[in-house]
Write a protein that holds these residues in place. Structure first.
Motif, PDB file in Angstrom:
ATOM      1  N   GLN A   8       0.856  -1.193   0.000  1.00  0.00           N
ATOM      2  CA  GLN A   8       0.000   0.000   0.000  1.00  0.00           C
ATOM      3  C   GLN A   8       0.891   1.242   0.000  1.00  0.00           C
ATOM      4  O   GLN A   8       1.815   1.334  -0.794  1.00  0.00           O
ATOM      5  N   ASP A   9       0.640   2.226   0.870  1.00  0.00           N
ATOM      6  CA  ASP A   9       1.461   3.442   0.876  1.00  0.00           C
ATOM      7  C   ASP A   9       2.879   3.194   1.378  1.00  0.00           C
ATOM      8  O   ASP A   9       3.753   4.053   1.240  1.00  0.00           O
ATOM      9  N   GLY A  10       3.129   2.024   1.914  1.00  0.00           N
ATOM     10  CA  GLY A  10       4.478   1.669   2.342  1.00  0.00           C
ATOM     11  C   GLY A  10       5.475   1.646   1.200  1.00  0.00           C
ATOM     12  O   GLY A  10       6.683   1.757   1.421  1.00  0.00           O
ATOM     13  N   VAL A  11       4.984   1.504  -0.037  1.00  0.00           N
ATOM     14  CA  VAL A  11       5.891   1.478  -1.191  1.00  0.00           C
ATOM     15  C   VAL A  11       6.645   2.798  -1.351  1.00  0.00           C
ATOM     16  O   VAL A  11       7.727   2.821  -1.938  1.00  0.00           O
ATOM     17  N   TYR A  12       6.084   3.876  -0.817  1.00  0.00           N
ATOM     18  CA  TYR A  12       6.770   5.169  -0.918  1.00  0.00           C
ATOM     19  C   TYR A  12       8.098   5.177  -0.157  1.00  0.00           C
ATOM     20  O   TYR A  12       8.966   5.995  -0.437  1.00  0.00           O
ATOM     21  N   ASN A  13       8.269   4.272   0.793  1.00  0.00           N
ATOM     22  CA  ASN A  13       9.541   4.178   1.518  1.00  0.00           C
ATOM     23  C   ASN A  13      10.682   3.773   0.600  1.00  0.00           C
ATOM     24  O   ASN A  13      11.843   4.018   0.911  1.00  0.00           O
ATOM     25  N   ALA A  14      10.370   3.145  -0.519  1.00  0.00           N
ATOM     26  CA  ALA A  14      11.396   2.709  -1.471  1.00  0.00           C
ATOM     27  C   ALA A  14      11.634   3.715  -2.592  1.00  0.00           C
ATOM     28  O   ALA A  14      12.535   3.526  -3.405  1.00  0.00           O
ATOM     29  N   SER A  15      10.867   4.771  -2.629  1.00  0.00           N
ATOM     30  CA  SER A  15      10.985   5.745  -3.705  1.00  0.00           C
ATOM     31  C   SER A  15      12.123   6.727  -3.445  1.00  0.00           C
ATOM     32  O   SER A  15      12.203   7.344  -2.379  1.00  0.00           O
ATOM     33  N   SER A  16      12.979   6.884  -4.423  1.00  0.00           N
ATOM     34  CA  SER A  16      14.058   7.866  -4.311  1.00  0.00           C
ATOM     35  C   SER A  16      13.555   9.276  -4.621  1.00  0.00           C
ATOM     36  O   SER A  16      14.314  10.240  -4.518  1.00  0.00           O
ATOM     37  N   SER A  17      12.276   9.410  -4.971  1.00  0.00           N
ATOM     38  CA  SER A  17      11.705  10.721  -5.277  1.00  0.00           C
ATOM     39  C   SER A  17      11.127  11.429  -4.057  1.00  0.00           C
ATOM     40  O   SER A  17      10.741  12.590  -4.148  1.00  0.00           O
ATOM     41  N   VAL A  18      11.057  10.740  -2.937  1.00  0.00           N
ATOM     42  CA  VAL A  18      10.511  11.349  -1.720  1.00  0.00           C
ATOM     43  C   VAL A  18      11.496  12.396  -1.214  1.00  0.00           C
ATOM     44  O   VAL A  18      12.686  12.114  -1.048  1.00  0.00           O
ATOM     45  N   VAL A  19      10.993  13.599  -0.999  1.00  0.00           N
ATOM     46  CA  VAL A  19      11.816  14.679  -0.462  1.00  0.00           C
ATOM     47  C   VAL A  19      11.272  15.028   0.914  1.00  0.00           C
ATOM     48  O   VAL A  19      10.107  15.401   1.053  1.00  0.00           O
ATOM     49  N   THR A  20      12.120  14.890   1.916  1.00  0.00           N
ATOM     50  CA  THR A  20      11.720  15.128   3.298  1.00  0.00           C
ATOM     51  C   THR A  20      12.092  16.551   3.692  1.00  0.00           C
ATOM     52  O   THR A  20      13.211  16.996   3.400  1.00  0.00           O
ATOM     53  N   PRO A  21      11.187  17.272   4.366  1.00  0.00           N
ATOM     54  CA  PRO A  21      11.537  18.612   4.851  1.00  0.00           C
ATOM     55  C   PRO A  21      12.773  18.558   5.751  1.00  0.00           C
ATOM     56  O   PRO A  21      13.017  17.563   6.437  1.00  0.00           O
TER      57      PRO A  21
END
Length: 130
Positions: free
Chosen positions: A40-53
């Motif tokens: 589910q939304d856990g797949v975003y943990n593997a995305s290199s596109s996530v930008v954290t503040p």
């Protein structure tokens, strides 16, 4: 004890950090992690596109580092990933998309990988979810 860990929440959710801390503690305690399964939304943990503040912990990067350093089996549900635009090189080519945001140490695969992990583990621990 052998654990299979399933993560259902995005990196910004508190349960994602809790899952990481649990996994780190399990290994530090001499336990084994059979597989990490991101669904589910856990797949975003593997995305290199996530930008954290800047004022928050980069949990997605922490997961990547942890999985790499510990040489763990980090599996990302392919159906959930495709639905959310989380693509490796193979899937980007297959669906003619230019963006690739998943690479090593992650592996896109089916839900059967979670089933196999559960068969090999003593316990399935789930974090996040509906």
């Amino acid at each position: 004890m052998k654990f299979a860990i399933a993560l259902f929440s995005a990196p910004h959710a508190p349960s994602s950090r809790r899952a990481l801390l649990f996994a780190q503690a399990a290994l530090a305690g001499g336990h084994q992690i059979v597989r990490l399964f991101f669904y589910q939304d856990g797949v975003y943990n593997a995305s290199s596109s996530v930008v954290t503040p800047q004022d928050e912990q980069d949990v997605a990067q922490q997961w990547r580092t942890f999985v790499s350093e510990q040489q763990l089996d980090g599996v990302v549900c392919i159906a959930a990933a495709l639905r959310r635009g989380v693509l490796d090189e193979t899937e980007a080519k297959r669906y003619q998309r230019s963006a690739i945001n998943v690479d090593a140490p992650w592996q896109l695969s089916g839900l059967g990988q979670l089933h196999d992990a559960v068969q090999d583990a003593d316990r399935l621990i789930c974090f996040g979810g509906p």
